[in-house]
Scaffold this motif. Structure first.
Motif, short mmCIF file in Angstrom:
data_model
loop_
_atom_site.label_atom_id
_atom_site.label_comp_id
_atom_site.label_asym_id
_atom_site.label_seq_id
_atom_site.Cartn_x
_atom_site.Cartn_y
_atom_site.Cartn_z
N GLY A 157 0.81 -0.76 0.21
CA GLY A 157 -0.25 0.00 0.26
C GLY A 157 1.03 1.15 0.26
O GLY A 157 0.11 2.68 0.70
N ARG A 173 1.61 2.60 7.30
CA ARG A 173 1.11 0.77 6.84
C ARG A 173 1.42 -0.09 7.99
O ARG A 173 1.64 -1.04 8.17
N VAL A 204 -2.17 -4.38 2.40
CA VAL A 204 -3.64 -3.82 1.72
C VAL A 204 -4.76 -5.33 1.59
O VAL A 204 -5.51 -4.79 2.34
#
Length: 175
Positions: free
Chosen positions: A66, A89, A132
């Motif tokens: 991501g 993240r 993700v």
């Protein structure tokens, strides 16, 4: 009671280089660590097989974590990635943003105390990089009192005290 620790290591675990600013050594260490792989790949020709193979692998990893959006599929975008992108993240940040913790510090404590799982895996590392696809599986662990597990030590003690009642309390009520 006196606590004596005889087994402490007082020695250094590192050694300074004899010539700290020797250019050849610095260059070799920089290559060992990896001197901006994206920038190095950008200097290669567009049709170079190494640039194509390693560039796509790098972009795929960045998309999986991501760090880059799906539409940003060029090496130029990799150079724009900042430290903040990586910090967003981390498991610690995601636990806080999902509302599972009151603050970023509370999130860190919950993770270290083994209350958080990612999928079926219990994770106790706050710097864990969440992908993700696994971001939606971040939840309280099954053994945690916060996630429907058995009550903790203090709560069990308080419940026992409330239900059992001590002998001293009964005498006071009679008076």
């Amino acid at each position: 009671m006196v606590h004596v620790n005889f087994y402490r290591n007082y020695g250094k675990t590192f050694k300074k280089p004899r010539r700290p600013y020797e250019k050849e050594r610095l260059d070799s260490e920089l290559k060992l660590v990896g001197d901006k792989p994206a920038r190095e790949l950008l200097t290669l020709d567009e049709k170079n097989p190494r640039r194509i193979f390693e560039g796509e692998a790098l972009l795929r990893r960045m998309n999986r974590y991501g760090l880059l959006a799906e539409d940003q599929n060029k090496l130029d975008y990799v150079l724009a990635v900042t430290v903040e992108n990586f910090l967003q993240r981390r498991l610690q940040t995601i636990v806080f943003k999902n509302g599972m913790a009151k603050s970023i510090h509370h999130a860190r404590v919950l993770i270290r105390q083994r209350h958080i799982r990612v999928g079926k895996q219990l994770v106790n590392i706050p710097s864990f990089m969440v992908r993700v696809d696994t971001e939606k599986h971040v939840d309280f662990s099954l053994t945690s009192p916060l996630g429907g597990g058995p009550a903790g030590r203090v709560k069990r003690k308080n419940q026992k005290k409330a239900s059992g009642g001590g002998g001293g309390d009964v005498e006071e009520e009679e008076e």
